[in-house]
Structure formats: structure tokens, C-alpha cells
Design a protein around this motif. Structure first.
Motif, PDB file in Angstrom:
ATOM      1  N   ALA A  53       6.456   8.847  -2.470  1.00  0.00           N
ATOM      2  CA  ALA A  53       5.950   9.534  -1.293  1.00  0.00           C
ATOM      3  C   ALA A  53       6.842  10.691  -0.864  1.00  0.00           C
ATOM      4  O   ALA A  53       8.039  10.717  -1.153  1.00  0.00           O
ATOM      5  CB  ALA A  53       5.820   8.546  -0.130  1.00  0.00           C
ATOM      6  N   ALA A  54       6.243  11.649  -0.158  1.00  0.00           N
ATOM      7  CA  ALA A  54       7.027  12.670   0.528  1.00  0.00           C
ATOM      8  C   ALA A  54       7.680  12.012   1.743  1.00  0.00           C
ATOM      9  O   ALA A  54       7.098  11.131   2.370  1.00  0.00           O
ATOM     10  CB  ALA A  54       6.135  13.818   0.964  1.00  0.00           C
ATOM     11  N   GLN A 102       0.847  -1.187   0.000  1.00  0.00           N
ATOM     12  CA  GLN A 102       0.000   0.000   0.000  1.00  0.00           C
ATOM     13  C   GLN A 102       0.889   1.247   0.000  1.00  0.00           C
ATOM     14  O   GLN A 102       1.309   1.714   1.055  1.00  0.00           O
ATOM     15  CB  GLN A 102      -0.908  -0.005   1.230  1.00  0.00           C
ATOM     16  N   PRO A 103       1.207   1.807  -1.161  1.00  0.00           N
ATOM     17  CA  PRO A 103       2.076   2.980  -1.221  1.00  0.00           C
ATOM     18  C   PRO A 103       1.463   4.169  -0.483  1.00  0.00           C
ATOM     19  O   PRO A 103       0.309   4.528  -0.730  1.00  0.00           O
ATOM     20  CB  PRO A 103       2.186   3.266  -2.723  1.00  0.00           C
ATOM     21  N   PRO A 104       2.211   4.780   0.433  1.00  0.00           N
ATOM     22  CA  PRO A 104       1.677   5.919   1.187  1.00  0.00           C
ATOM     23  C   PRO A 104       1.907   7.236   0.453  1.00  0.00           C
ATOM     24  O   PRO A 104       2.642   7.301  -0.541  1.00  0.00           O
ATOM     25  CB  PRO A 104       2.500   5.881   2.478  1.00  0.00           C
ATOM     26  N   ASP A 105       1.285   8.278   0.958  1.00  0.00           N
ATOM     27  CA  ASP A 105       1.518   9.626   0.447  1.00  0.00           C
ATOM     28  C   ASP A 105       2.683  10.292   1.169  1.00  0.00           C
ATOM     29  O   ASP A 105       3.393  11.105   0.585  1.00  0.00           O
ATOM     30  CB  ASP A 105       0.256  10.479   0.614  1.00  0.00           C
ATOM     31  N   VAL A 106       2.861   9.954   2.438  1.00  0.00           N
ATOM     32  CA  VAL A 106       3.932  10.522   3.257  1.00  0.00           C
ATOM     33  C   VAL A 106       4.560   9.411   4.082  1.00  0.00           C
ATOM     34  O   VAL A 106       3.859   8.542   4.603  1.00  0.00           O
ATOM     35  CB  VAL A 106       3.392  11.616   4.213  1.00  0.00           C
ATOM     36  N   CYS A 107       5.893   9.439   4.202  1.00  0.00           N
ATOM     37  CA  CYS A 107       6.611   8.524   5.078  1.00  0.00           C
ATOM     38  C   CYS A 107       7.256   9.325   6.206  1.00  0.00           C
ATOM     39  O   CYS A 107       8.002  10.281   5.941  1.00  0.00           O
ATOM     40  CB  CYS A 107       7.710   7.776   4.327  1.00  0.00           C
TER      41      CYS A 107
END
Length: 236
Positions: free
Chosen positions: A77-78, A48-53
Motif C-alpha cells: 500500500a501507499a 483485507q490489504p488496502p490501497d492506502v494507509c
């Protein structure tokens, strides 16, 4: 929580910090997923690729800075570092390796939420005043849901970071966009890490748009100059 809310992946080996960050972010309207080890974190990103790490540098199973550099080159992701390392050189190194921001422990959870919101807003101005849907070449891009829809109705998700790049192209069709202009619009430290991160995001966008990587018809590379998005775009 709904799927259209930004997803924040939290990597920290201290359970109390993971819980503190997750609670603050969920109360602020974000989805979260938490990990205590880098190996679990990397496996989770594939699912599940996130938007922010949010990444702690003091990890039990991996060098944190090396992980940040890899994320900058391979992830859409950022990346925000959260670390107890307060030396200026640590911050400079983290940003040079591709992190978008650096927060020093101990921190106020409200500050972390504010930094994430600022990062997600960067490069797109006031989202309330901008159209959330664009149509082009048989595709519809829904920036409120992070979805690409083809003319058959099939949907493909894209990350917030990929959406930043796509919106930049769609707002300036048929115009050369240089790397310097991309860096200014999207933020992040200039240099090899930023360039590689952009290459990854553009490559993923091309794949999702069904582009031939050897001869893309929409996102053209102008070697030594930048990129051009070819096509008519209709917003709204």
C-alpha cells in the motif's frame, strides 16, 4: 461502495479523527476501514490489504515510525502519515522510513482526499486516457477492477500499489527498467525502504502470476541493473 473502489485504512487513536476522515473519504468515493490501535490495524491488513494507509504516529501500543517502516518493507500500500508532529526532522524521518507523504494536524479533510487522489494517480498519468486491460502469457490484468484473470477464468486480486508496478512492466515489455526509473515513475523516497518495498511488491506479483521464485519466466531480475518483463503484451 463497490469492491473496485480504492480502500483506505485509517489508523488513529482519536475516534473523532477517524470518523472525520472516513466520512470525507467515503463522500469522495473511497472505501474505508478504521482502527484505533496498531495491533488491530495489522490484523485488518492481513484480512483485507488496502490501497492506502493513513497512519498517525502517536499510537498507544506501537511506535508509529517503526510501524511505518515495517509497512514500507512489507505492505503493497501507499503510506501517508497524518501527525501532529510538525518538526521538519519528523517529516524527513517519516519519508526516509518509507512514507509516501506526510500531512500535519490539524488538517483540512479535503486536502487529505486530494493527497490520496494524487498519490493514486502518480506514476500512471491520466487513467482516462490509458487502457484498463492488458493480456499477456495467458493472463488478463484488469486495472479498473484490480484483478488478474488466468486462462481458466480464475481471478486473483492485486492492490493498487502492486498494479502500479505491474502496469510499469506491461507498458515497457522486454526492456530493462532500472531502480532509478522505477523510483522516478512510481514516486516515494529513494533508498533502502523504496528498494525493499519494490522487492515485496514484485515478489507478490510473481506469486500471483504463479512464477517459480528461483526461476521466474516473466519478471526477471537483472542483478545490479533492474528488472525486465519478458513477454508479448496486448492492451485493450
Amino acid at each position: 461502495m463497490t469492491a473496485d473502489q480504492p480502500l483506505v485504512a485509517i489508523l488513529d487513536d482519536e475516534p473523532e479523527i477517524r470518523q472525520l476522515l472516513s466520512q470525507a473519504l467515503q463522500e469522495a468515493g473511497f472505501r474505508t476501514t478504521c482502527f484505533g490501535r496498531a495491533t488491530e490495524f495489522e490484523a485488518g491488513l492481513k484480512r483485507q490489504p488496502p490501497d492506502v494507509c493513513l497512519v498517525d504516529l502517536g499510537l498507544p501500543d506501537r511506535d508509529g515510525l517503526a510501524l511505518v517502516h515495517r509497512l514500507a518493507l512489507e505492505s503493497g500500500a501507499a503510506i501517508i502519515i497524518i501527525s501532529g508532529r510538525a518538526q521538519v526532522q519528523d517529516r524527513v524521518t517519516g519519508l526516509e522510513l518509507g512514507a509516501d507523504d506526510y500531512i500535519i494536524k490539524p488538517f483540512d479533510p479535503a486536502e487529505v482526499v486530494a493527497r490520496i487522489r494524487a498519490r493514486l494517480r502518480k506514476g500512471r498519468g491520466d487513467g482516462a486516457q490509458r487502457a484498463s486491460r492488458a493480456q499477456f502469457a495467458g493472463w488478463s490484468a484488469h486495472f479498473d477492477r484490480y484483478i488478474l484473470c488466468d486462462d481458466q477464468g480464475h481471478e486473483t486480486a492485486f492492490s493498487h500499489a502492486e498494479g502500479e508496478v505491474l502496469r510499469l512492466f506491461l507498458e515497457s515489455p522486454n526492456r530493462l527498467i532500472s531502480r532509478a526509473q522505477m523510483q522516478e515513475a512510481l514516486g516515494g523516497a529513494a533508498g533502502e525502504s523504496f528498494d525493499r518495498a519494490m522487492d515485496v511488491r514484485i515478489s507478490r506479483l510473481r506469486t500471483k502470476l504463479g512464477e517459480d521464485p528461483k526461476n521466474p519466466r516473466l519478471i526477471k531480475t537483472i542483478y545490479g541493473a533492474g528488472y525486465i518483463f519478458l513477454g508479448d503484451v496486448r492492451w485493450g
